[in-house]
Scaffold this active site. Structure first.
Site, PDB file in Angstrom:
ATOM      1  N   LYS A 237       0.861  -1.184   0.000  1.00  0.00           N
ATOM      2  CA  LYS A 237       0.000   0.000   0.000  1.00  0.00           C
ATOM      3  C   LYS A 237       0.896   1.232   0.000  1.00  0.00           C
ATOM      4  O   LYS A 237       1.823   1.341   0.814  1.00  0.00           O
ATOM      5  CB  LYS A 237      -0.852  -0.012   1.272  1.00  0.00           C
ATOM      6  CG  LYS A 237      -2.321   0.209   1.043  1.00  0.00           C
ATOM      7  CD  LYS A 237      -3.069   0.062   2.357  1.00  0.00           C
ATOM      8  CE  LYS A 237      -4.514   0.420   2.180  1.00  0.00           C
ATOM      9  NZ  LYS A 237      -5.216   0.381   3.465  1.00  0.00           N
TER      10      LYS A 237
HETATM   11  O1  G3P Z   1      -7.715   1.083   5.355  1.00  0.00           O
HETATM   12  C1  G3P Z   1      -8.100   2.272   4.747  1.00  0.00           C
HETATM   13  C2  G3P Z   1      -9.478   2.750   5.118  1.00  0.00           C
HETATM   14  O2  G3P Z   1     -10.396   1.708   4.932  1.00  0.00           O
HETATM   15  C3  G3P Z   1      -9.575   3.423   6.445  1.00  0.00           C
HETATM   16  O3  G3P Z   1     -10.884   3.571   6.890  1.00  0.00           O
HETATM   17  O4  G3P Z   1     -12.480   4.074   8.712  1.00  0.00           O
HETATM   18  O5  G3P Z   1     -10.090   4.816   8.930  1.00  0.00           O
HETATM   19  O6  G3P Z   1     -11.606   5.931   7.312  1.00  0.00           O
HETATM   20  P1  G3P Z   1     -11.274   4.653   8.026  1.00  0.00           P
END
Ligand code: G3P
Length: 217
Positions: free
Chosen positions: A87
């Site tokens: 990533k």
């Molecule tokens: O892993 C990336 C993304 O899914 C993060 O989600 O909930 O931290 O905005 P969030």
């Protein structure tokens, strides 16, 4: 449509895998930190363990910010397991690294994408996946799923091979919309996966069936 789980928690990954619906895993530095993992070796071992549980793409994030260092870190992460996807944040240096890594057949997932234009740029650099964050856009009164709609349409226009991972999912309606729009993948937190299964009418219906069966026995 593929379902990934967005977590670094091994119990959640095992539980989702046992459901038979899991195609891969995404992690990020915040999710790794949440598991109390300390140090590079522990991080590498944790990613290795995830790869042993799930036979599918497992995203591990590079934390370097300069192109040469991102590439070195990515090569190291990719050496953990053939299923590791590196990533890489959507930055100028990150894009340059994606280009180099694509030439080495190292899979990348360009993260922190918030506009269709960023997704096009990442795809052109050779990203295997792009991760637009829908929940964080909704959080600031933007329309996260509108970004997904545009990306899916644009990638189809030009037959880009890059797959779209709908990330930052907050609730089942994000998953439903992702499916309606034809996104390749939804990466879903464990709590939302559980909600996908449940319906109050299913619970009431089952309760009634079991009670009525007692009259048969
Ligand atoms: O892993 C990336 C993304 O899914 C993060 O989600 O909930 O931290 O905005 P969030």
């Amino acid at each position: 449509m593929k379902f990934f789980i967005d977590t670094a928690n091994l119990n959640e990954i095992r539980a989702a895998y046992e459901l038979g619906i899991l195609d891969g895993v995404t992690t990020n530095p915040s999710l790794i930190a949440k598991e109390g993992i300390k140090g590079r070796e522990a991080f590498r071992n944790h990613i290795k363990t995830i790869c042993e549980i799930v036979q599918g793409p497992v995203s591990a994030e590079a934390i370097s910010t300069r192109m040469e260092e991102i590439v070195t870190e990515a090569r190291d992460l990719a050496s953990i397991d053939p299923n590791v996807v590196v990533k890489i944040p959507m930055t100028r240096e990150g894009l340059r690294a994606v280009k180099v890594l694509a030439e080495e057949n190292i899979k990348t997932n360009v993260t922190l994408i918030f506009t269709p234009i960023q997704a096009i740029i990442a795809a052109k650099a050779g990203a295997t996946y792009v991760s637009p964050f829908v929940g964080r856009l909704d959080d600031i009164s933007s329309h996260g799923m509108a970004v997904i709609k545009d990306i899916v349409e644009i990638f189809a226009n030009y037959m880009f091979d890059t797959e779209v991972i709908v990330a930052s999912i907050r609730h089942p309606m994000h998953v439903l919309e992702a499916a309606r729009l034809g996104a390749d993948i939804a990466t879903i937190p464990f709590g939302v996966i559980e909600k996908l299964i449940q319906h109050p009418l299913t619970d009431v219906g089952l309760k009634n069936f079991l009670e009525d069966w007692k009259k048969v026995e």
